[in-house]
Design an enzyme around this catalytic site. Structure first.
Site, mmCIF file in Angstrom:
data_model
loop_
_atom_site.group_PDB
_atom_site.id
_atom_site.type_symbol
_atom_site.label_atom_id
_atom_site.label_comp_id
_atom_site.label_asym_id
_atom_site.label_seq_id
_atom_site.Cartn_x
_atom_site.Cartn_y
_atom_site.Cartn_z
ATOM 1 N N ASP A 285 0.813 -1.209 0.000
ATOM 2 C CA ASP A 285 0.000 0.000 0.000
ATOM 3 C C ASP A 285 0.849 1.262 0.000
ATOM 4 O O ASP A 285 0.847 2.024 0.960
ATOM 5 C CB ASP A 285 -0.927 -0.059 1.232
ATOM 6 C CG ASP A 285 -1.798 1.183 1.371
ATOM 7 O OD1 ASP A 285 -2.104 1.815 0.348
ATOM 8 O OD2 ASP A 285 -2.157 1.515 2.519
ATOM 9 N N ASN B 13 7.357 -6.904 6.475
ATOM 10 C CA ASN B 13 6.089 -6.333 6.910
ATOM 11 C C ASN B 13 4.950 -7.145 6.313
ATOM 12 O O ASN B 13 4.902 -7.359 5.093
ATOM 13 C CB ASN B 13 5.942 -4.884 6.451
ATOM 14 C CG ASN B 13 4.616 -4.283 6.904
ATOM 15 O OD1 ASN B 13 4.412 -4.037 8.097
ATOM 16 N ND2 ASN B 13 3.700 -4.082 5.972
ATOM 17 N N GLU B 14 4.074 -7.587 7.168
ATOM 18 C CA GLU B 14 2.860 -8.292 6.788
ATOM 19 C C GLU B 14 3.068 -9.340 5.704
ATOM 20 O O GLU B 14 2.418 -9.309 4.654
ATOM 21 C CB GLU B 14 1.771 -7.288 6.383
ATOM 22 C CG GLU B 14 1.452 -6.346 7.527
ATOM 23 C CD GLU B 14 0.095 -5.662 7.438
ATOM 24 O OE1 GLU B 14 -0.513 -5.672 6.351
ATOM 25 O OE2 GLU B 14 -0.358 -5.124 8.461
ATOM 26 N N ASN C 37 0.462 -5.216 13.608
ATOM 27 C CA ASN C 37 -0.255 -4.114 12.962
ATOM 28 C C ASN C 37 -1.744 -4.363 13.161
ATOM 29 O O ASN C 37 -2.238 -5.437 12.806
ATOM 30 C CB ASN C 37 0.046 -4.085 11.459
ATOM 31 C CG ASN C 37 1.530 -3.862 11.176
ATOM 32 O OD1 ASN C 37 2.282 -3.474 12.062
ATOM 33 N ND2 ASN C 37 1.942 -4.099 9.935
ATOM 34 N N TYR D 255 -5.919 -2.886 13.064
ATOM 35 C CA TYR D 255 -6.878 -1.886 12.555
ATOM 36 C C TYR D 255 -8.307 -2.149 13.024
ATOM 37 O O TYR D 255 -9.251 -1.870 12.297
ATOM 38 C CB TYR D 255 -6.775 -1.804 11.024
ATOM 39 C CG TYR D 255 -5.466 -1.179 10.595
ATOM 40 C CD1 TYR D 255 -5.317 0.203 10.566
ATOM 41 C CD2 TYR D 255 -4.362 -1.967 10.293
ATOM 42 C CE1 TYR D 255 -4.106 0.785 10.222
ATOM 43 C CE2 TYR D 255 -3.146 -1.392 9.955
ATOM 44 C CZ TYR D 255 -3.017 -0.018 9.920
ATOM 45 O OH TYR D 255 -1.812 0.566 9.598
ATOM 46 N N TYR E 209 -10.672 -1.258 9.638
ATOM 47 C CA TYR E 209 -11.047 -2.228 8.598
ATOM 48 C C TYR E 209 -12.069 -3.233 9.128
ATOM 49 O O TYR E 209 -12.802 -3.848 8.360
ATOM 50 C CB TYR E 209 -9.811 -2.965 8.065
ATOM 51 C CG TYR E 209 -8.874 -2.045 7.293
ATOM 52 C CD1 TYR E 209 -9.310 -1.377 6.154
ATOM 53 C CD2 TYR E 209 -7.568 -1.839 7.717
ATOM 54 C CE1 TYR E 209 -8.464 -0.518 5.465
ATOM 55 C CE2 TYR E 209 -6.718 -0.994 7.025
ATOM 56 C CZ TYR E 209 -7.176 -0.336 5.899
ATOM 57 O OH TYR E 209 -6.336 0.511 5.220
ATOM 58 N N GLU F 89 1.678 -0.752 14.019
ATOM 59 C CA GLU F 89 0.747 0.052 13.207
ATOM 60 C C GLU F 89 -0.617 0.059 13.862
ATOM 61 O O GLU F 89 -1.093 -0.971 14.338
ATOM 62 C CB GLU F 89 0.566 -0.536 11.797
ATOM 63 C CG GLU F 89 1.707 -0.275 10.864
ATOM 64 C CD GLU F 89 1.445 -0.805 9.446
ATOM 65 O OE1 GLU F 89 0.271 -0.890 9.037
ATOM 66 O OE2 GLU F 89 2.431 -1.123 8.768
ATOM 67 N N TRP G 15 0.282 4.625 12.712
ATOM 68 C CA TRP G 15 0.324 4.574 11.256
ATOM 69 C C TRP G 15 -0.547 5.692 10.726
ATOM 70 O O TRP G 15 -1.731 5.669 10.959
ATOM 71 C CB TRP G 15 -0.189 3.220 10.737
ATOM 72 C CG TRP G 15 0.057 3.089 9.264
ATOM 73 C CD1 TRP G 15 -0.857 3.236 8.246
ATOM 74 C CD2 TRP G 15 1.306 2.798 8.633
ATOM 75 N NE1 TRP G 15 -0.251 3.069 7.030
ATOM 76 C CE2 TRP G 15 1.075 2.802 7.234
ATOM 77 C CE3 TRP G 15 2.607 2.557 9.105
ATOM 78 C CZ2 TRP G 15 2.089 2.555 6.304
ATOM 79 C CZ3 TRP G 15 3.604 2.314 8.181
ATOM 80 C CH2 TRP G 15 3.338 2.307 6.805
ATOM 81 N N LYS H 83 -3.958 8.201 6.468
ATOM 82 C CA LYS H 83 -3.786 7.881 7.890
ATOM 83 C C LYS H 83 -2.702 8.725 8.554
ATOM 84 O O LYS H 83 -2.368 8.506 9.723
ATOM 85 C CB LYS H 83 -3.493 6.387 8.079
ATOM 86 C CG LYS H 83 -4.693 5.518 7.745
ATOM 87 C CD LYS H 83 -4.560 4.084 8.189
ATOM 88 C CE LYS H 83 -5.693 3.241 7.661
ATOM 89 N NZ LYS H 83 -5.639 3.027 6.202
HETATM 90 C C1 GCB Z 1 -1.040 -2.135 6.811
HETATM 91 C C2 GCB Z 1 0.207 -2.036 6.018
HETATM 92 C C3 GCB Z 1 0.478 -0.625 5.544
HETATM 93 C C4 GCB Z 1 -0.814 0.020 5.064
HETATM 94 C C5 GCB Z 1 -1.797 0.069 6.224
HETATM 95 C C6 GCB Z 1 -3.161 0.681 5.819
HETATM 96 O O1 GCB Z 1 -1.261 -3.050 7.542
HETATM 97 O O2 GCB Z 1 1.334 -2.546 6.685
HETATM 98 O O3 GCB Z 1 1.426 -0.673 4.527
HETATM 99 O O4 GCB Z 1 -0.603 1.287 4.528
HETATM 100 O O5 GCB Z 1 -2.038 -1.227 6.680
HETATM 101 O O6 GCB Z 1 -3.333 1.877 5.934
HETATM 102 O O7 GCB Z 1 -4.009 -0.070 5.353
#
Ligand code: GCB
Length: 578
Positions: free
Chosen positions: A159, A398-399, A449, A451, A455, A487, A532, A552
């Site tokens: 991303d 990462n991920e 990470n 969210y 999400y 994150e 993040w 973000k």
């Molecule tokens: C994540 C990723 C990062 C994205 C972020 C997002 O988990 O590591 O690269 O930019 O989410 O904002 O979705």
């Protein structure tokens, strides 16, 4: 590219024995291999400079000219590229000299004397195309098992915008044929004393003496050792050492010289901070004291230069991190330019240094090459950054899609590689997984990470925050290692406000960040929380990325503060540890 020694990673320097001159151009670019040459600044991303070429990922050809270096007899001439994304093929005067794959780490191309003229034509073919056997990957062909949801254009499996071009400075350098090839400084403490274990590799095996001088805080310590089988090592004890830490980033200057039969033949200087990094139970310790990482995941992404190095933007970003009260950042999702590492050393920002291995997946197509590239990046990153006091941890990916069976063995070997190259720093990865993460077993710290409230549990912080708390507890229970929230965050469209916080408003972003930080502060096993992202950044186009942007950031892409930036400043400057 296989498991071999990396090429040299020493910094270009100017002294009696080494020369480094930046090749400032003018540089020209031609697209599609056409003859038309257009002037382009270097460093910069062509996608940002030429809006019409925004989505063009190469190949393109850069050209410029450079003069003859004042090559002393017995000097080796080489070109040093800080970063070219993604694949670079270099020729001088029509002679192909070498290539490098991977967009964020330096490489050298040696120019033999026979290739040099009075005025030299330098040509760099740059290809940033996305492919599934590249890392980071793109244009991935689905095999029915991997589903990268929310496909975007350009079709990355990460991303951020796949900027292309010569992204960092290019130097024309000289070093002696009989030279220091590599230097490693490891630091320990013994009571109040600091100990530096310094070792060098040389390009020759003949007789020589390595002389070291450590200077700082009114002290000068000199020590030397014979070079044997291309190696020399010393241990330097500093009585009552001034240690490096985030509050007092004390640095000493170390000079290494090579002396052969009474004559100095090479010299190299670096700044070194004496400090230890360790993990005890679920705590991350610097100099045996627990630290809590406050800071950001970031991107090298700037108006005007794209991913291109900019001294001015670096200064601005470091000022803003300090303004917000951050003590650390992660080089998400690739190693940042070397100037930033120097700045972090000097300003006491602790760095989780991450390789470009983002979006690693384990489908069979292209896997062998992706695995090799991940290993190459670990070797190159550690070789480049191992002597920086600011680097407190290596992030190897990462991920990755590491709930796949192949992931366990892959990370076992990758962590083994990192530990064998550097036994002084913990290794980790940043993962979106929890208990199912196959890599965590082999790593020293667990970075996640998260969210929830963005999400998932969209708009429902009331549900998300208790879930986050349980999730962190479960991860800690399973792995028993320090947990770092690498994150968490929410998109906030600048200027969008909502009295009762609502997604995409600055208020929701601030509320979510506050909720996460409060939870992190209550758990002793949480060793850090990185928001993040520090700034809004360009990414591909997709329905979840208005204007091709990830919103973000707590600062805008132009580095203007949103509500959350003030919140962080008030929280982080108040809470010393946690
Ligand atoms: C994540 C990723 C990062 C994205 C972020 C997002 O988990 O590591 O690269 O930019 O989410 O904002 O979705």
């Amino acid at each position: 590219m296989a498991d071999m020694d990396v090429q040299q990673m020493m910094r270009p320097q100017n002294n009696k024995f080494r020369k480094a001159v930046e090749i400032k151009g003018p540089w020209y670019i031609s697209f599609y291999g056409k003859n038309k040459k257009i002037k382009i600044p270097v460093p910069a991303s062509w996608n940002e400079i030429f809006p019409g070429r925004r989505d063009f990922l190469g190949p393109a050809v850069y050209t410029t000219r450079f003069g003859v270096p004042a090559a002393a007899k017995g000097s080796q001439v080489y070109l040093r590229f800080g970063s070219v994304n993604y694949l670079a093929r270099v020729s001088v005067n029509g002679i192909y000299l070498g290539s490098h794959e991977g967009g964020n780490l330096p490489f050298e191309i040696v120019v033999p004397p026979s290739a040099l003229k009075k005025s030299n034509l330098l040509k760099v073919e740059v290809d940033g195309a996305l492919a599934q056997d590249r890392v980071p990957p793109g244009n991935v062909v689905f095999d029915g098992r991997d589903a990268f949801a929310n496909r975007q254009y350009p079709e990355t499996s990460f991303d951020f915008f796949p900027y292309c071009g010569i992204h960092r400075k290019v130097f024309l350098c000289e070093r002696p044929e009989r030279a220091i090839d590599d230097i490693t400084v490891k630091t320990l403490t013994d009571g109040k004393d600091g100990i530096l274990k310094v070792s060098i590799k040389t390009s020759f095996s003949g007789g020589a003496t390595a002389c070291f001088e450590l200077k700082g805080f009114g002290k000068v310590i000199k020590i030397s050792a014979a070079v044997k089988h291309c190696r020399a090592a010393v241990s330097i004890r500093v009585k009552n050492a001034k240690l490096w830490n985030t509050e007092k980033p004390n640095l000493y200057t170390l000079t290494a010289k090579l002396n052969s039969y009474g004559r100095d033949i090479d010299e190299y200087k670096l700044l070194t901070g004496i400090r230890t990094v360790s993990i005890k139970g679920s705590r991350l310790l610097i100099n045996n004291k627990p630290v809590f990482l406050k800071g950001f995941g970031r991107h090298e992404d700037y108006p005007g230069t794209g991913r291109g190095f900019s001294h001015a933007w670096n200064e601005i970003d470091f000022k803003l991190m300090k303004w917000a009260g951050a003590n650390s950042f992660r080089t998400s999702h690739y190693p940042y330019d070397e100037e930033q590492m120097d700045m972090a050393d000097r300003s006491g920002l602790m760095v989780i240094d991450e390789t470009p291995a983002v979006g690693m997946f384990f489908n069979s197509a292209g896997l062998k090459k992706r695995v090799e590239l991940c290993r190459q990046y670990v070797r190159e990153m550690i070789a480049r950054d191992k002597n920086h006091a600011c680097v407190i941890m290596w992030s190897l990916a990462n991920e990755p899609h590491s709930n796949r069976p192949a992931a366990g063995e892959f990370f076992k070997r990758l962590a083994g590689l990192a530990h064998s190259l550097d036994d002084t720093r913990p290794a980790t990865i940043a993962s979106y997984l929890g208990a199912g993460e196959k890599a965590f077993k082999y790593l020293d710290a667990v970075c996640v990470n998260r969210y929830l409230g963005w999400y998932t549990q969209q708009g429902r912080l009331d549900l998300a925050l208790p879930m986050l708390s349980q999730d962190l507890d479960a991860i800690h229970k399973k792995f028993g290692k320090p947990v770092i929230l690498t994150e968490f965050g929410a998109d906030a469209l600048p200027g969008t406000r909502a009295k009762n916080p609502e997604m995409f408003s600055e208020d929701y972003q601030a509320a979510m960040i506050k909720g996460y930080l409060d939870i992190a502060a209550k758990k002793t096993f949480v060793a850090g929380a990185h928001v993040w992202n520090m700034c809004d950044f360009k990414t591909g186009q997709g329905i979840h990325r208005p204007g091709g942007m990830n919103w973000k950031g707590v600062f805008t892409r132009e580095r203007k503060p949103k509500l959350a930036a003030y919140l962080l400043r008030s929280l982080w400057r108040k809470r010393k540890a946690k």
